[in-house]
Design an enzyme around this catalytic site. Structure first.
Site, PDB file in Angstrom:
ATOM      1  N   THR A   1       4.679   2.466   5.684  1.00 55.29           N
ATOM      2  CA  THR A   1       3.092   2.171   5.790  1.00 55.29           C
ATOM      3  C   THR A   1       2.211   3.425   6.223  1.00 55.29           C
ATOM      4  O   THR A   1       2.522   3.561   7.601  1.00 55.29           O
ATOM      5  CB  THR A   1       2.599   0.752   6.611  1.00 55.29           C
ATOM      6  OG1 THR A   1       1.247   0.577   6.692  1.00 55.29           O
ATOM      7  CG2 THR A   1       3.585   0.128   7.214  1.00 55.29           C
TER       8      THR A   1
ATOM      9  N   ARG B   1     -24.662   8.079  13.352  1.00 55.24           N
ATOM     10  CA  ARG B   1     -24.433   8.378  11.830  1.00 55.24           C
ATOM     11  C   ARG B   1     -23.204   7.999  11.988  1.00 55.24           C
ATOM     12  O   ARG B   1     -22.495   7.784  13.308  1.00 55.24           O
ATOM     13  CB  ARG B   1     -23.858   9.688  11.300  1.00 55.24           C
ATOM     14  CG  ARG B   1     -25.223  10.135  11.502  1.00 55.24           C
ATOM     15  CD  ARG B   1     -26.433  10.370   9.663  1.00 55.24           C
ATOM     16  NE  ARG B   1     -27.539  10.576   9.840  1.00 55.24           N
ATOM     17  CZ  ARG B   1     -28.539  11.271  10.492  1.00 55.24           C
ATOM     18  NH1 ARG B   1     -28.530  10.515  11.478  1.00 55.24           N
ATOM     19  NH2 ARG B   1     -29.445  11.238   9.917  1.00 55.24           N
TER      20      ARG B   1
ATOM     21  N   ARG C   1       0.795  -4.938  -4.807  1.00 52.90           N
ATOM     22  CA  ARG C   1       1.209  -6.304  -4.261  1.00 52.90           C
ATOM     23  C   ARG C   1       1.255  -7.613  -4.954  1.00 52.90           C
ATOM     24  O   ARG C   1       0.388  -7.819  -5.776  1.00 52.90           O
ATOM     25  CB  ARG C   1      -0.205  -6.776  -3.694  1.00 52.90           C
ATOM     26  CG  ARG C   1       0.118  -5.305  -2.623  1.00 52.90           C
ATOM     27  CD  ARG C   1      -1.435  -5.556  -1.158  1.00 52.90           C
ATOM     28  NE  ARG C   1      -1.269  -4.725   0.138  1.00 52.90           N
ATOM     29  CZ  ARG C   1      -1.795  -3.810   0.566  1.00 52.90           C
ATOM     30  NH1 ARG C   1      -3.607  -3.922  -0.634  1.00 52.90           N
ATOM     31  NH2 ARG C   1      -2.215  -3.074   0.670  1.00 52.90           N
TER      32      ARG C   1
ATOM     33  N   ARG D   1      -5.253  -1.494   9.155  1.00 56.19           N
ATOM     34  CA  ARG D   1      -5.144  -3.168   9.692  1.00 56.19           C
ATOM     35  C   ARG D   1      -5.817  -3.577  10.392  1.00 56.19           C
ATOM     36  O   ARG D   1      -6.870  -3.841  11.689  1.00 56.19           O
ATOM     37  CB  ARG D   1      -3.986  -4.029   9.068  1.00 56.19           C
ATOM     38  CG  ARG D   1      -4.341  -5.188   7.985  1.00 56.19           C
ATOM     39  CD  ARG D   1      -2.721  -5.346   7.393  1.00 56.19           C
ATOM     40  NE  ARG D   1      -2.637  -4.484   6.303  1.00 56.19           N
ATOM     41  CZ  ARG D   1      -3.285  -5.200   4.468  1.00 56.19           C
ATOM     42  NH1 ARG D   1      -3.338  -5.515   4.745  1.00 56.19           N
ATOM     43  NH2 ARG D   1      -2.472  -3.704   3.865  1.00 56.19           N
TER      44      ARG D   1
ATOM     45  N   ASP E   1       0.260   2.370   8.961  1.00 57.24           N
ATOM     46  CA  ASP E   1      -0.922   1.525  10.118  1.00 57.24           C
ATOM     47  C   ASP E   1       0.339   1.792  10.792  1.00 57.24           C
ATOM     48  O   ASP E   1       0.074   1.462  12.246  1.00 57.24           O
ATOM     49  CB  ASP E   1      -0.610   0.078   9.734  1.00 57.24           C
ATOM     50  CG  ASP E   1      -1.618  -0.029   8.794  1.00 57.24           C
ATOM     51  OD1 ASP E   1      -2.426   1.001   8.407  1.00 57.24           O
ATOM     52  OD2 ASP E   1      -1.568  -1.231   7.684  1.00 57.24           O
TER      53      ASP E   1
ATOM     54  N   GLY F   1       0.678  -0.786  -0.148  1.00 55.14           N
ATOM     55  CA  GLY F   1      -0.002   0.270   0.105  1.00 55.14           C
ATOM     56  C   GLY F   1       1.092   1.359   0.199  1.00 55.14           C
ATOM     57  O   GLY F   1       1.277   1.258   0.686  1.00 55.14           O
TER      58      GLY F   1
ATOM     59  N   ASP G   1       5.204  -4.970   5.749  1.00 55.73           N
ATOM     60  CA  ASP G   1       6.043  -6.356   5.882  1.00 55.73           C
ATOM     61  C   ASP G   1       5.643  -7.520   5.015  1.00 55.73           C
ATOM     62  O   ASP G   1       6.797  -8.111   5.658  1.00 55.73           O
ATOM     63  CB  ASP G   1       5.335  -7.363   7.440  1.00 55.73           C
ATOM     64  CG  ASP G   1       3.501  -7.061   7.528  1.00 55.73           C
ATOM     65  OD1 ASP G   1       2.945  -7.019   7.101  1.00 55.73           O
ATOM     66  OD2 ASP G   1       3.268  -7.340   8.790  1.00 55.73           O
TER      67      ASP G   1
ATOM     68  N   ASP H   1       2.673  -0.577  12.142  1.00 59.48           N
ATOM     69  CA  ASP H   1       2.599  -1.857  12.701  1.00 59.48           C
ATOM     70  C   ASP H   1       3.639  -2.767  12.400  1.00 59.48           C
ATOM     71  O   ASP H   1       4.237  -3.489  12.313  1.00 59.48           O
ATOM     72  CB  ASP H   1       1.074  -2.704  12.404  1.00 59.48           C
ATOM     73  CG  ASP H   1       1.749  -2.934  10.695  1.00 59.48           C
ATOM     74  OD1 ASP H   1       2.376  -1.931  10.230  1.00 59.48           O
ATOM     75  OD2 ASP H   1       1.267  -3.227  10.063  1.00 59.48           O
TER      76      ASP H   1
HETATM   77  O1  F6P Z   1      -1.804  -1.236   4.445  1.00 56.25           O
HETATM   78  C1  F6P Z   1      -2.629   0.402   4.828  1.00 56.25           C
HETATM   79  C2  F6P Z   1      -3.653  -0.019   4.149  1.00 56.25           C
HETATM   80  O2  F6P Z   1      -4.175   0.938   3.736  1.00 56.25           O
HETATM   81  C3  F6P Z   1      -4.582  -0.641   5.604  1.00 56.25           C
HETATM   82  O3  F6P Z   1      -4.817   0.468   6.514  1.00 56.25           O
HETATM   83  C4  F6P Z   1      -5.843  -1.328   4.905  1.00 56.25           C
HETATM   84  O4  F6P Z   1      -6.359  -2.627   5.903  1.00 56.25           O
HETATM   85  C5  F6P Z   1      -5.646  -1.406   3.877  1.00 56.25           C
HETATM   86  O5  F6P Z   1      -4.024  -1.336   3.578  1.00 56.25           O
HETATM   87  C6  F6P Z   1      -6.260  -1.597   2.301  1.00 56.25           C
HETATM   88  O6  F6P Z   1      -6.296  -2.214   1.520  1.00 56.25           O
HETATM   89  P1  F6P Z   1      -6.699  -1.896  -0.098  1.00 56.25           P
HETATM   90  O7  F6P Z   1      -6.151  -0.458   0.007  1.00 56.25           O
HETATM   91  O8  F6P Z   1      -5.711  -2.892  -0.979  1.00 56.25           O
HETATM   92  O9  F6P Z   1      -7.654  -1.610  -0.001  1.00 56.25           O
END
Ligand code: F6P
Length: 328
Positions: free
Chosen positions: A130, A252, A76, A176, A132, A15, A107, A134
């Protein structure tokens, strides 16, 4: 004696995240500074397999430090997960006389680099990119700080409506399986409750907390929900559940989605990307390989890729307490 490095490849994988371009720029310019060649590898590992390469000089990255996304594109690659795919990639790198590569990603991208290094004894270096946050071995991944600022800005706007209409808003954020974005942006945006995967408070506790906040005199509320939370209901089911159990609330939902991954990087991410890019190239030139460059206690440090992949990033438990106190 490690092989002399004369040409370094750079790719972005997985991503995209704000700050990736600033990191590419840093890698390209550090190569130029040390008089070695730099090659951009397009579309992540898939482009590596297909030999989608382009030489990059210091001027090729003009006006990119402020841009979100990645000028090298990202993907990917399923093919790179196979030995046949990795063999093709290796042959392309040898053909282009590339001696080492820097991969900017998460990762999954590091796992690919680690395996590739073991199989072909090919020098690799990782830069964590990323939103995230993580990845073990760095307190900040590229794009995380920008994403936090984006989320806070969005929630500030949502709060205007929440407050004008006396509404409860559930705001779903990315991350994620990790709750870093939710927890930090939640505190920054003054959320009432923050639901993260690392701590399942349960539905009862959420209802209790919302009841309490009504009786304490609050007329509107924001609840930030990490996409990976473990409460057992998605954000829309949660809205229905709360409305059924607490009819005094008008709820909402706002799912922030990919806007969290875009936009110009924050100053923090630009500086971080520049520091990590310099260190990644200079570490390869020093004969180091199979590491990730990250930031720990304000210092740029190397962590073995395997440790970065396998290690676990803990959330800061003190932040949970801070959030609880703030929502009184
Ligand atoms: O890892 C980055 C991220 O944006 C996550 O926060 C999310 O779960 C995922 O990628 C979404 O992936 P995609 O863009 O493939 O839908």
């Amino acid at each position: 004696m490690p092989k002399l490095i004369k040409k370094i490849g750079v790719l972005t994988s997985g991503g995209d995240s704000p700050g990736m371009n600033a990191a590419i720029r840093a890698v390209v310019r550090t190569c130029a500074y040390h008089n070695i060649q730099c090659v951009g590898i397009y579309r992540g590992y898939q482009g590596m397999i297909e030999g989608d390469f382009k030489e990059m000089g210091p001027r090729s990255v003009n006006n990119t430090i402020n841009k979100g996304g990645t000028i090298l594109k990202s993907a990917r690659s399923k093919e790179f997960m196979t030995i046949e795919g990795r063999k093709k990639a290796y042959e392309q790198l040898v053909k282009a006389a590339i001696d080492a590569f820097v991969v900017i990603g998460g990762d999954g991208s590091f796992t690919g680099a680690e395996i590739f290094n073991k199989e072909f004894k090919f020098p690799v270096m990782g830069i964590p990119g990323t939103i995230d946050n993580d990845i073990f071995g760095t307190t900040h991944t590229l794009g995380y700080d920008t994403a936090l600022n984006t989320v806070v800005e969005c929630i500030d706007k949502i709060r205007d409506t929440a407050s004008s209409h006396n509404r409860l808003f559930f705001v779903e954020v990315m991350g994620r399986d990790a709750g870093h974005i939710a927890l930090n942006a939640g505190i920054g945006a003054g959320a009432e409750e923050i639901l993260i995967p690392e701590q399942d408070l349960g539905l009862e506790r959420l209802l209790e907390s919302l009841k309490k906040s009504k009786t304490s005199g609050k007329s509107s509320s924001i609840v930030v929900i990490a996409e990976g939370d473990k409460i057992g209901k998605n954000v829309f089911e949660l809205k229905d559940y709360v409305e059924a159990n607490l009819p005094e609330y008008e709820v909402r939902v706002s799912v922030l989605g990919h806007m969290q991954r875009g936009g110009p990087p924050s100053c923090f991410d630009r500086v971080l990307a520049s520091r990590l890019g310099v260190k990644a190239v200079e570490s390869l030139l020093d004969g180091k390989s199979n590491y990730m460059v990250g930031i720990l206690n304000g210092k740029v440090e190397l962590t073995p890729l395997l440790k970065a992949i396998k290690g676990h990033t803990e959330i800061d438990r003190e932040l949970l307490r801070v959030s609880e106190i703030m929502s009184i």
